[in-house]
Design a protein around this motif. Sequence first.
Motif, short mmCIF file in Angstrom:
data_model
loop_
_atom_site.label_atom_id
_atom_site.label_comp_id
_atom_site.label_asym_id
_atom_site.label_seq_id
_atom_site.Cartn_x
_atom_site.Cartn_y
_atom_site.Cartn_z
N GLU A 482 0.83 -1.21 0.00
CA GLU A 482 0.00 0.00 0.00
C GLU A 482 0.86 1.27 0.00
OE1 GLU A 482 -3.81 -1.84 2.49
OE2 GLU A 482 -2.28 -0.63 3.50
N ALA A 483 1.96 1.24 0.74
CA ALA A 483 2.83 2.42 0.78
C ALA A 483 3.48 2.67 -0.58
CB ALA A 483 3.91 2.21 1.85
N LEU A 484 3.88 1.59 -1.27
CA LEU A 484 4.47 1.76 -2.60
C LEU A 484 3.45 2.25 -3.62
CD1 LEU A 484 7.01 -1.11 -3.39
CD2 LEU A 484 7.44 1.29 -3.00
N VAL A 485 2.22 1.74 -3.52
CA VAL A 485 1.18 2.19 -4.45
C VAL A 485 0.90 3.68 -4.26
CG1 VAL A 485 -1.27 1.97 -5.01
CG2 VAL A 485 0.13 -0.07 -4.72
N ARG A 486 0.89 4.14 -3.03
CA ARG A 486 0.69 5.58 -2.79
C ARG A 486 1.86 6.40 -3.36
NH1 ARG A 486 -1.38 5.31 3.56
NH2 ARG A 486 -3.35 4.24 3.11
N PHE A 487 3.07 5.86 -3.25
CA PHE A 487 4.22 6.52 -3.86
C PHE A 487 4.05 6.61 -5.37
CE2 PHE A 487 8.27 5.32 -6.03
CZ PHE A 487 8.84 6.58 -6.04
N GLU A 488 3.58 5.53 -5.98
CA GLU A 488 3.33 5.54 -7.43
C GLU A 488 2.28 6.58 -7.82
OE1 GLU A 488 0.62 3.06 -10.46
OE2 GLU A 488 1.61 1.91 -8.89
N GLN A 489 1.23 6.69 -7.02
CA GLN A 489 0.18 7.66 -7.32
C GLN A 489 0.69 9.09 -7.21
OE1 GLN A 489 -2.79 6.46 -4.48
NE2 GLN A 489 -3.71 4.93 -5.85
N ARG A 490 1.62 9.34 -6.30
CA ARG A 490 2.15 10.70 -6.16
C ARG A 490 3.03 11.08 -7.35
NH1 ARG A 490 2.81 8.95 -0.73
NH2 ARG A 490 5.03 8.50 -1.10
N VAL A 491 3.83 10.13 -7.83
CA VAL A 491 4.74 10.43 -8.94
C VAL A 491 4.03 10.28 -10.28
CG1 VAL A 491 6.94 9.84 -10.01
CG2 VAL A 491 6.68 9.69 -7.54
N ALA A 497 5.29 3.16 -12.29
CA ALA A 497 4.15 2.24 -12.16
C ALA A 497 4.58 0.80 -12.40
CB ALA A 497 3.04 2.64 -13.14
N ARG A 498 5.39 0.58 -13.43
CA ARG A 498 5.83 -0.79 -13.72
C ARG A 498 6.80 -1.30 -12.66
NH1 ARG A 498 5.95 1.44 -19.22
NH2 ARG A 498 4.08 0.70 -20.27
N THR A 499 7.66 -0.41 -12.18
CA THR A 499 8.60 -0.82 -11.13
C THR A 499 7.86 -1.20 -9.85
OG1 THR A 499 10.31 0.62 -12.06
CG2 THR A 499 10.58 -0.10 -9.78
N VAL A 500 6.89 -0.38 -9.46
CA VAL A 500 6.12 -0.66 -8.24
C VAL A 500 5.33 -1.95 -8.40
CG1 VAL A 500 4.18 0.15 -6.86
CG2 VAL A 500 6.01 1.72 -7.47
N THR A 501 4.72 -2.16 -9.57
CA THR A 501 3.95 -3.39 -9.79
C THR A 501 4.85 -4.61 -9.68
OG1 THR A 501 2.45 -2.21 -11.28
CG2 THR A 501 2.47 -4.59 -11.43
N LEU A 502 6.05 -4.53 -10.26
CA LEU A 502 6.99 -5.65 -10.21
C LEU A 502 7.41 -5.95 -8.77
CD1 LEU A 502 8.82 -7.66 -11.72
CD2 LEU A 502 10.52 -5.84 -11.89
N ILE A 503 7.75 -4.90 -8.01
CA ILE A 503 8.24 -5.11 -6.65
C ILE A 503 7.13 -5.63 -5.74
CG2 ILE A 503 9.20 -3.95 -4.63
CD1 ILE A 503 10.63 -2.05 -6.50
N THR A 504 5.94 -5.06 -5.86
CA THR A 504 4.85 -5.49 -4.99
C THR A 504 4.47 -6.95 -5.25
OG1 THR A 504 3.29 -4.54 -6.59
CG2 THR A 504 3.88 -3.20 -4.68
N LYS A 505 4.42 -7.34 -6.52
CA LYS A 505 4.09 -8.74 -6.80
C LYS A 505 5.19 -9.67 -6.33
CE LYS A 505 1.11 -10.35 -8.32
NZ LYS A 505 -0.02 -11.06 -7.71
N ALA A 506 6.45 -9.28 -6.53
CA ALA A 506 7.56 -10.13 -6.07
C ALA A 506 7.56 -10.26 -4.56
CB ALA A 506 8.89 -9.55 -6.55
#
Length: 642
Positions: A482-491, A497-506
């Motif tokens: 959730e914290a990474l997704v909020r970071f993605e929404q701010r930037v 977006a692709r980096t956050v999706t990759l890290i969160t799924k991993a």
Amino acid sequence: MLRNYISQWIKRDPVRFTSLHADMISARIGMTTEQYVWRAVQVSLLAGIAFAALGFVASLSFTLPSLEGRIGITNVFGLQLPAFFSGQVPAFVIAVAVLVFSFAIGMYLGYALLMRLPGIEKTNRAIKINLTLHNAVAYMYAMRKGGAQLMPIFQSISERADIYGEVALEFRQIVRDADFFGYDVVTAIRHLSETTPSEKLKLFLEDLLSIIDGGGDMGEFLSMRVRMYQEEARFEQKQFLNVLSLVAEGYVTLFVAGPLFLIIIMVVMGMTGGTAVLQLSLVTYAILPIGSLIFIVLIDLISIKAEKTERYTTIKWLHAYPDITIVKKEDEAHQFEQLKKYDRIRTIADHIRHPLESFITNVDHTLYITVPIAILYITSVFLRVPLYRDVDVYLGVVDDHIVLALLIILIPYAIFYEIWSRKVLGIQSLVPDFLERLSGINQVGLTIAQAIAIMVNTNLGLLSYEIRRIKRDMDWGANFTEALVRFEQRVSTPAIARTVTLITKASEMSGQISEVLSIASSDAKMSEALKKERLTEMFIYTAIVYLSFFVFLFVVAVLTMQFLPILADIDTQGLSTAGSISSFGSIPLATFARILYHACLMQALFSGLIAGQMGESSVAAGVKHSCVLLIIALVTFNFVLI
């Protein structure tokens, strides 16, 4: 009746439409061949009617010249020409002939274009698939590293079309074949490899099938393929830069040097009595803007650019305790309405307290303020300026204020876009280092959440503030995803977006994701390197655009200040060719000067936009160049050339 005939025609000669059928499948048209051909015939009929109408109107004023004297090729053999070319054919017969010919041409062009449209769409989809394939393969590797099987991997990617674009839409075909048609995963993959428009995806799927059949290590295969695609992206970038250089040189030649040459010729034609004003107006108000827009669209079509991404919020119905009866009270509805009103008021209050932050986050918000101000300004100008009898005087007074109104809109937009761009680009440039440090900390056995807590104290420039916000969100109860997704929404950029999706799924699949982070870091490094390489290569063409504009402005200034006044002062009364040269005197000097001034303004506006499109792959990035060039032209013609 006609539709049945078309259906029978296709059934009698199916080989004729084999390539069309294959292109339609690859383009995912969603129609049968009979339906598409029928649609193409309908469109071609409409195109034929439109061409016939235009041809008939044009032929009403068309008459064949009499073949007398030295018109055309001399008939040395004494051949008898048909009576049609004798010039005695009635105009109505010619009009009918042109009508029939135009109808046939229109039908042919409409039908041919529709027949080739699936192939064009197939090529466009292939480009988009190749663009994000390495990101999708990295995602597959992250899930495979966590132990996921192939079908759940394809299912997960297919649900993320907002992140992985056309690749996700392609993988939906595998999920569809397995869920609705009963195919096993191998058959579904083979079917997609036969219908996908991308040769790169086709080779990837065929190699994947070989690994499955041979029992190889799929994780190692995916890891190697990600790195191979990253290297291929460098080659594609070099090819693209070569094509872009050719397009840039073509623009400078056709729409900077070319119009300048035409302007000089037309000014001389004005001296000799030609219709120079009409032709010069055509070049200034039609050829320059239309040609520049075509070049902008062309550069956009051939550019290797990231797809726009969006993340959608889903609402989950909490049914962890299905045995408990849920009681809905009527008095709760107004409380939800109050919460909605509070959210709206809070949003407005945030915009009032931090107005500049809203403009930086979404640059388009500046238009809500600048466009009304510009409209009010130009309206007040029209109301204040008296109606001069001389149109050139009136336009000479008003056009400067129109340029000022345009600058009122463009300058704030350019400023806030540049602030946003520098902020985002600064963060993106630090992401590879951030991922590399995360990978190193994760390798020693710490979790990602613990790694974030350690990195709070590191100095990563603009990214340090965002890392602290991620850590604060986790301290307040949010999990790492959730914290990474909020970071993605701010930037809010595709790369993040692709980096956050990759890290969160991993991180969901496994706690040890150091290798996945290493791949994400190398991918981010490659993207940054390609971006810097493009900026470096295109900087020279941006400089050429500026230099070409200065040459254009200098030549137009010389024509306005030196050449036109001399021609206007020529006394033509005693000349034998007074009928030709004196006609220049009937054209006001102010008309030529005004059109030349407008040509400089057009050149400034569109040259700046194209400079941004070439250098930074964004028309919005060219607004700042347009503002600079417009101000230079405005100052030159109003304060220097006096």
